[in-house]
Design a protein around this motif. Structure first.
Motif, mmCIF file in Angstrom:
data_model
loop_
_atom_site.group_PDB
_atom_site.id
_atom_site.type_symbol
_atom_site.label_atom_id
_atom_site.label_comp_id
_atom_site.label_asym_id
_atom_site.label_seq_id
_atom_site.Cartn_x
_atom_site.Cartn_y
_atom_site.Cartn_z
ATOM 1 N N PRO A 127 -34.226 -8.253 -72.744
ATOM 2 C CA PRO A 127 -34.250 -8.734 -74.134
ATOM 3 C C PRO A 127 -33.038 -9.576 -74.505
ATOM 4 O O PRO A 127 -33.128 -10.422 -75.401
ATOM 5 C CB PRO A 127 -34.319 -7.440 -74.952
ATOM 6 C CG PRO A 127 -35.005 -6.471 -74.044
ATOM 7 C CD PRO A 127 -34.521 -6.805 -72.662
ATOM 8 N N ASN A 128 -31.921 -9.372 -73.854
ATOM 9 C CA ASN A 128 -30.732 -10.186 -74.169
ATOM 10 C C ASN A 128 -30.703 -11.475 -73.351
ATOM 11 O O ASN A 128 -29.701 -12.168 -73.325
ATOM 12 C CB ASN A 128 -29.455 -9.380 -73.929
ATOM 13 C CG ASN A 128 -29.237 -9.054 -72.459
ATOM 14 O OD1 ASN A 128 -30.095 -9.329 -71.611
ATOM 15 N ND2 ASN A 128 -28.105 -8.456 -72.154
ATOM 16 N N TYR A 129 -31.804 -11.770 -72.680
ATOM 17 C CA TYR A 129 -32.026 -12.987 -71.887
ATOM 18 C C TYR A 129 -31.321 -12.990 -70.541
ATOM 19 O O TYR A 129 -31.483 -13.948 -69.774
ATOM 20 C CB TYR A 129 -31.667 -14.261 -72.658
ATOM 21 C CG TYR A 129 -32.369 -14.361 -73.986
ATOM 22 C CD1 TYR A 129 -31.652 -14.527 -75.170
ATOM 23 C CD2 TYR A 129 -33.757 -14.279 -74.071
ATOM 24 C CE1 TYR A 129 -32.303 -14.605 -76.397
ATOM 25 C CE2 TYR A 129 -34.410 -14.357 -75.283
ATOM 26 C CZ TYR A 129 -33.670 -14.526 -76.445
ATOM 27 O OH TYR A 129 -34.311 -14.604 -77.665
ATOM 28 N N SER A 130 -30.578 -11.927 -70.222
ATOM 29 C CA SER A 130 -30.022 -11.849 -68.882
ATOM 30 C C SER A 130 -31.157 -11.625 -67.886
ATOM 31 O O SER A 130 -32.292 -11.310 -68.278
ATOM 32 C CB SER A 130 -28.982 -10.735 -68.795
ATOM 33 O OG SER A 130 -29.600 -9.474 -68.980
ATOM 34 N N SER A 131 -30.846 -11.776 -66.613
ATOM 35 C CA SER A 131 -31.928 -11.742 -65.634
ATOM 36 C C SER A 131 -31.449 -11.161 -64.302
ATOM 37 O O SER A 131 -30.243 -11.133 -64.021
ATOM 38 C CB SER A 131 -32.446 -13.170 -65.413
ATOM 39 O OG SER A 131 -33.452 -13.217 -64.422
ATOM 40 N N GLU A 132 -32.385 -10.695 -63.546
ATOM 41 C CA GLU A 132 -32.133 -10.227 -62.181
ATOM 42 C C GLU A 132 -33.081 -10.908 -61.212
ATOM 43 O O GLU A 132 -34.231 -11.189 -61.551
ATOM 44 C CB GLU A 132 -32.364 -8.707 -62.078
ATOM 45 C CG GLU A 132 -31.305 -7.856 -62.701
ATOM 46 C CD GLU A 132 -31.580 -6.370 -62.509
ATOM 47 O OE1 GLU A 132 -30.728 -5.575 -62.925
ATOM 48 O OE2 GLU A 132 -32.640 -6.016 -61.952
ATOM 49 N N LEU A 133 -32.590 -11.141 -60.024
ATOM 50 C CA LEU A 133 -33.416 -11.613 -58.914
ATOM 51 C C LEU A 133 -33.382 -10.527 -57.853
ATOM 52 O O LEU A 133 -32.298 -10.095 -57.440
ATOM 53 C CB LEU A 133 -32.868 -12.926 -58.354
ATOM 54 C CG LEU A 133 -33.368 -13.360 -56.972
ATOM 55 C CD1 LEU A 133 -34.851 -13.686 -57.027
ATOM 56 C CD2 LEU A 133 -32.590 -14.569 -56.484
ATOM 57 N N ASN A 134 -34.528 -10.060 -57.442
ATOM 58 C CA ASN A 134 -34.632 -9.054 -56.411
ATOM 59 C C ASN A 134 -35.305 -9.634 -55.179
ATOM 60 O O ASN A 134 -36.314 -10.344 -55.295
ATOM 61 C CB ASN A 134 -35.458 -7.858 -56.903
ATOM 62 C CG ASN A 134 -34.836 -7.190 -58.105
ATOM 63 O OD1 ASN A 134 -33.801 -6.555 -57.991
ATOM 64 N ND2 ASN A 134 -35.448 -7.365 -59.259
ATOM 65 N N VAL A 135 -34.737 -9.348 -54.039
ATOM 66 C CA VAL A 135 -35.359 -9.779 -52.790
ATOM 67 C C VAL A 135 -35.507 -8.563 -51.889
ATOM 68 O O VAL A 135 -34.522 -7.884 -51.588
ATOM 69 C CB VAL A 135 -34.526 -10.858 -52.073
ATOM 70 C CG1 VAL A 135 -35.296 -11.394 -50.864
ATOM 71 C CG2 VAL A 135 -34.163 -11.996 -53.015
ATOM 72 N N ASN A 136 -36.730 -8.289 -51.487
ATOM 73 C CA ASN A 136 -37.014 -7.164 -50.601
ATOM 74 C C ASN A 136 -37.142 -7.638 -49.160
ATOM 75 O O ASN A 136 -37.377 -8.827 -48.904
ATOM 76 C CB ASN A 136 -38.329 -6.489 -51.015
ATOM 77 C CG ASN A 136 -38.227 -5.815 -52.363
ATOM 78 O OD1 ASN A 136 -37.200 -5.219 -52.686
ATOM 79 N ND2 ASN A 136 -39.269 -5.928 -53.163
ATOM 80 N N ALA A 137 -36.994 -6.693 -48.246
ATOM 81 C CA ALA A 137 -37.205 -6.977 -46.818
ATOM 82 C C ALA A 137 -36.486 -8.260 -46.404
ATOM 83 O O ALA A 137 -37.110 -9.219 -45.925
ATOM 84 C CB ALA A 137 -38.704 -7.071 -46.525
ATOM 85 N N LEU A 138 -35.199 -8.279 -46.592
ATOM 86 C CA LEU A 138 -34.410 -9.476 -46.332
ATOM 87 C C LEU A 138 -34.592 -10.005 -44.918
ATOM 88 O O LEU A 138 -34.667 -9.239 -43.937
ATOM 89 C CB LEU A 138 -32.931 -9.188 -46.581
ATOM 90 C CG LEU A 138 -32.504 -9.125 -48.044
ATOM 91 C CD1 LEU A 138 -31.112 -8.522 -48.168
ATOM 92 C CD2 LEU A 138 -32.558 -10.507 -48.680
#
Lengths: 111, 114
Positions: free
Chosen positions: B70-81
């Motif tokens: 909601p505060n516009y921050s974000s995450e990027l998740n990468v699985n099985a690198l």
């Protein structure tokens, strides 16, 4: 999105004017032309944007001919700190809200 | 006016592991885009988030996923690198469809997969 073509690399010396040309033969009527600058290990930084003729700001000038099939970024009196990669992007400001980068032009400025 | 902040700045992971990268957008911006930049290449668009929903995706597999808060921050998740995931990951914030080319980029997270 219109495809762009730029030189892979350019060399210059301090104090010279550098002109980097970008070809975009398939540019659409609503497309704008935008240039970004990127230093190593940093994110790209917006330099300048234009639609036609000439745009100038404190950093650079952008020249766009009448047919808009190409554009030229002009950097006056470059310094060593202008060594960077320069990207030309073309797209519709309203309907395209994702930036599509090519490989850019690597500018090396020598003393 | 704060810029875009990304964390961590550097990260080393082992093949097969999972990673989460974080991004705080510039004040006043409501859209976050993620890019992957391999050495010597231009940034490649991964996806964009607006109003906590994915709003467009590039040619990346589903093991690349994201979130916007909601505060516009974000995450990027990468699985099985995979080894090829080694790159600089860039976050960019903007106002949705306004000044769309006035993106503000963070300095990125350098991910190395060994």
């Amino acid at each position: 999105l219109a495809k762009t073509t730029q030189p892979i690399s350019m060399d210059s010396y301090e104090g010279q004017e550098v002109n980097i040309t970008c070809s975009h033969n398939n540019i659409a009527t609503n497309d704008y032309i935008t240039w970004y600058q990127q230093f190593p290990s940093q994110g790209p930084r917006f330099i300048i944007q234009g639609y036609k003729t000439k745009v100038t700001n404190e950093v650079a000038s952008l020249f766009i001919p009448a047919d808009r099939k190409s554009s030229t970024l002009s950097l006056p009196r470059v310094s060593l700190s202008d060594t960077a990669v320069y990207y030309c992007l073309v797209g519709d400001r309203v309907n395209t809200d994702k930036l599509i980068f090519g490989t850019g032009t690597r500018l090396q400025v020598f003393p | 006016e704060t810029g875009v902040t990304q964390s961590p700045t550097h990260l080393i992971k082992t093949r097969g592991q999972q990673v989460t990268l974080r991004c705080s957008s510039q004040s006043g911006h409501n859209t976050v885009s993620w890019y992957q930049q391999a050495l010597g290449q231009g940034p490649q668009f991964i996806f964009q988030y607006y109003r906590e929903e994915e709003n467009g995706r590039g040619n990346f597999p589903p093991r690349f996923s994201g979130l916007q808060f909601p505060n516009y921050s974000s995450e990027l998740n990468v699985n099985a690198l995979e080894l090829d995931d080694s790159a600089l990951y860039l976050c960019a914030s903007s106002l949705y469809r306004e000044e769309v080319y006035g993106y503000t980029f963070g300095s990125g997270t350098r991910l190395t997969v060994v």
